[in-house]
Design a protein around this motif. Structure first.
Motif, mmCIF file in Angstrom:
data_model
loop_
_atom_site.group_PDB
_atom_site.id
_atom_site.type_symbol
_atom_site.label_atom_id
_atom_site.label_comp_id
_atom_site.label_asym_id
_atom_site.label_seq_id
_atom_site.Cartn_x
_atom_site.Cartn_y
_atom_site.Cartn_z
ATOM 1 N N UNK A 36 -8.113 14.587 50.344
ATOM 2 C CA UNK A 36 -9.323 13.884 50.770
ATOM 3 C C UNK A 36 -9.265 12.442 50.294
ATOM 4 N N UNK A 37 -9.888 11.589 51.057
ATOM 5 C CA UNK A 37 -9.968 10.171 50.703
ATOM 6 C C UNK A 37 -10.895 10.015 49.490
ATOM 7 N N UNK A 51 -9.135 3.176 47.727
ATOM 8 C CA UNK A 51 -9.148 4.570 48.158
ATOM 9 C C UNK A 51 -7.719 5.086 48.262
ATOM 10 N N UNK A 52 -7.517 6.332 47.838
ATOM 11 C CA UNK A 52 -6.211 6.989 47.924
ATOM 12 C C UNK A 52 -6.419 8.391 48.497
ATOM 13 N N UNK A 87 -15.998 9.709 47.970
ATOM 14 C CA UNK A 87 -15.121 10.852 48.174
ATOM 15 C C UNK A 87 -15.167 11.893 47.080
ATOM 16 N N UNK A 88 -16.092 11.777 46.138
ATOM 17 C CA UNK A 88 -16.176 12.759 45.064
ATOM 18 C C UNK A 88 -16.752 14.080 45.546
ATOM 19 N N UNK A 89 -17.538 14.050 46.615
ATOM 20 C CA UNK A 89 -18.190 15.241 47.143
ATOM 21 C C UNK A 89 -17.698 15.542 48.550
ATOM 22 N N UNK A 118 -20.782 -0.699 52.182
ATOM 23 C CA UNK A 118 -21.415 0.473 51.587
ATOM 24 C C UNK A 118 -20.576 1.052 50.452
ATOM 25 N N UNK A 119 -19.242 1.060 50.621
ATOM 26 C CA UNK A 119 -18.381 1.619 49.580
ATOM 27 C C UNK A 119 -18.404 0.747 48.320
#
Length: 693
Positions: free
Chosen positions: A632-633, A642-643, A387-389, A422-423
């Motif tokens: 965004x996640x 995840x937040x 979720x950084x991008x 994958x995460x």
């Protein structure tokens, strides 16, 4: 700052993945990132220059100066993609390139594999001649022994020749004679001689440097010629200058003659950029962190000046271990560089551990998410999955990213082999690359006798702000700055660099019998050389001349730099130089040593244009909490889950606005990820001042 008469300047930085363009028009910055085109590097430059000129609303003919840095020389040395090159040396020294030095970069490895010489043995020739360390001719150049080498080179299809004779740093006459013989027989041949490229003692380093210069010279000259012509064809008729590895700017003609000076020119621009920010904010202990698409670079900046050295290594082959690469003897901004960028490929080793880099997907085929044919998972793929991008707003929307492609690559190469989703594989990949960079930073500061927690980080590059917060957590750094234009920081650094060139020579002077007249002649010749390289770029202001000597106690194997505050030597100079050396030695090692003779082994004279005064940026406190435009996640490392994180557009933030992590601050060329332990405050100049809670 450069001394252009106009007010429109362009900086161009070619990286392994992106070509960065920055245009400064009367203090207003316009920038863009274009994928590097490996088939013709100048095409990406032309595309980017057109884009920023259009954004600025100016004609291409309005550009007053273009300053360029490139990794072309570095990549050619790393990938061994240079010209067919021969090496001519003194009889008996043919194998210096393979014998190297007595140092072992891995002391206990019985099967140690030394890096191969840049020039293979069959392409190395010897001639009979000998000059001693004082520059005196012991054996004149035997032209009869040179003739077979000249004929072999003429018939062997060689494009370039390096000449390195023993002790040529003290007297280069034999090298010049050999060059004349070669050019008389083979007109148009590219020839490099060590007494001009790197007139420094220690033949292994000097021979490597002249060979590297000869190896890349034809390709660099061809590229620079094409670039200048291509720019003129589209209407850019301004002068073109090159950034060199020492942090200064020289003419494109000088760069073509000594292209080895372009090695690390891009990262040097980044260090200049960080030093400029440090000056504006009054910061004296800075860790510059530049993470792009292919590599990450870390540099120490103290008292607002990047740390420099007179030698460095290219293409380290053994875990980036010092001593395992190709030593280059030229002035350089000292930094540690590792294969950790957005395009660095993640894999599983034989121990079933995640490894990242040094291999990169670069721009072709690129990370899997680019959908350009890349199938290997990279750091960019991991950042996307965490979720950084934003997949729809990467590089300002110019490159749409595929989350599915990233997930498929991460599952196939990492997660499926380790039993992770994958995460989870993406988290492991990011942790590994962050740990690699943190280790590099720790080692670099320890090698320089510093405590890394005392430093403030200035981060830039397309991937730097994405990883800076987590890196600071790992290294114990409590504050970092993200300047405006961070995504193209090196290109902006080119625009803030001085015209400058440093002449370096070896000449041994014993201080107990100091030859002041000889020292004056040497320094005058070096100053004339340095000024000659930058004369076209200096304005009417007096150039800044810096003089440094490298000294040691007689019998020691290494030397330390000592700055000289005076320009003329007389009968009292030796005593003053001794005092300066003893003070510097005590700062390095705790105390000076009594009763030993002292000698100067090398000299450096740097001529540069003066840096302009900069306005001090006053710190801005926290005034109001900024509201995110959307959410965004995002994976938060502190909570291991995840937040929903707030997403802030940087251009909408004002001085005093506060953004608390976890959050992402997005802009066209990069994004700043704040973990839950950091808070960002916008400063008066637009910098993000990020501090630990």
């Amino acid at each position: 700052m450069t001394s252009a008469s106009g007010n429109c300047r362009v900086g161009v930085d070619i990286g392994g993945t992106f070509t960065d363009i920055a245009l400064d028009l009367d203090g207003t910055l316009h920038s863009t990132k274009v994928l590097t085109d490996y088939t013709a590097l100048e095409r990406a430059i032309l595309k980017g220059v057109k884009a920023v000129a259009e954004a600025a609303g100016i004609a291409l003919s309005d550009i007053d100066i273009l300053i360029h840095g490139t990794t072309l020389a570095t990549n050619a040395l790393i990938e061994r993609r240079g010209a067919k090159t021969a090496f001519i040396t003194t009889d008996g020294f043919r194998d210096v390139l393979e014998m190297r030095t007595e140092n072992r970069f891995e002391q206990y490895d019985l099967n140690i594999a030394l890096p191969p010489a840049l020039i293979e043995r069959a392409s190395r020739f010897t001639v009979r001649e000998r000059i001693n360390a004082a520059g005196e001719v012991l054996v004149p150049l035997d032209r009869a022994s040179l003739e077979p080498a000249v004929e072999a080179i003429a018939g062997g299809g060689y494009e370039s020749v390096a000449i390195g004779f023993i002790h040529a740093y003290a007297n280069g006459e034999h090298e010049r004679q050999a060059r004349e013989e070669l050019l008389a027989r083979i007109p148009g041949l590219s020839v490099s001689i060590s007494s001009e490229v790197s007139p420094q003692m220690r033949e292994f380093e000097r021979f490597n440097t002249v060979c590297a210069n000869a190896y890349v010279k034809p390709a660099i000259k061809s590229y620079l010629d094409r670039l200048v012509v291509s720019l003129k064809e589209i209407g850019v008729g301004c002068p073109v200058y090159m950034m060199h590895s020492g942090g200064g700017i020289v003419s494109v003609e000088s760069a073509a003659e000594f292209p080895v000076r372009l090695v690390e020119s891009g990262p040097a621009g980044g260090a200049i950029f960080a030093a400029d920010i440090a000056r504006r904010h009054g910061l004296d202990t800075i860790l510059s962190f530049d993470m792009g698409g292919t590599t990450a670079k870390i540099c120490l900046i103290e008292n607002q000046v990047p740390k420099t050295a007179k030698t460095f290594e290219v293409a380290r082959t053994y875990r980036f271990r010092k001593g395992s690469g190709m030593p280059i003897s030229i002035p350089v901004v000292e930094m540690v560089e590792i294969g950790a960028g957005g395009g660095s490929i993640a894999s599983i080793d034989v121990m079933r551990q995640i490894r990242v880099g040094p291999h990169s997907a670069a721009s072709e085929p690129g990370p899997a998410c680019y959908q350009r044919g890349g199938l290997k998972p990279t750091v960019t793929d991991a950042d996307l999955l965490l979720g950084k991008l934003d997949p729809d707003n990467f590089a300002g929307g110019a490159i749409p990213l595929s989350v599915d492609a990233s997930r498929e690559a991460m599952d196939r190469e990492i997660g499926g082999r380790l039993g992770l989703d994958a995460e989870g594989a993406a988290y492991g990949t990011c942790e590994m690359v962050d740990e690699n960079m943190a280790n590099a930073g720790r080692v670099h500061t320890v090698e320089n006798g510093k405590d890394i927690s005392d430093f403030t980080m200035i981060t830039f590059g397309g991937a730097g702000p994405l990883h800076a917060a987590r890196l600071c957590e790992k290294m114990g750094i409590s504050t970092f700055l993200v300047p405006p234009g961070a995504g193209v920081g090196s290109a902006i650094g080119f625009l803030r660099a001085p015209f400058g060139y440093e002449s370096v020579r070896s000449a041994v002077f014993n201080l107990s019998r100091f030859d002041s007249e000889g020292a004056n002649r040497l320094m005058a010749a070096m100053q004339s050389e340095a000024l000659g390289f930058v004369a076209g770029g200096l304005d009417a202001a007096d150039p800044v001349i810096e003089r440094t000597v490298f000294m040691r106690y007689a019998g020691q194997g290494w030397d330390i730099p000592v700055a000289l505050p005076f320009e003329h030597f007389d009968a009292t100079s030796a005593e003053r130089i001794v005092a300066l050396f003893e003070g510097a030695y005590a700062r390095f090692f705790g105390r000076a040593i009594e009763g030993l003779d002292i000698e100067i082994v090398s000299w450096a004279v740097k001529a540069s244009s003066p840096l302009p005064e900069v306005a001090r940026v006053e710190a801005v406190g926290r005034r109001r909490s900024a509201e995110p435009g959307k959410h965004r996640r995002l994976f938060d490392v502190g909570q291991r889950t995840f937040i929903e994180a707030g997403i802030h557009e940087r251009e909408t933030l004002s001085p005093g606005d506060v953004v608390s992590g976890p959050a992402v601050i997005v802009e066209r060329e990069t994004s700043t990820v704040l973990t839950s332990s950091f808070v960002a405050t916008v400063q008066a100049d637009g910098c993000l001042l990020v501090t630990r809670r």
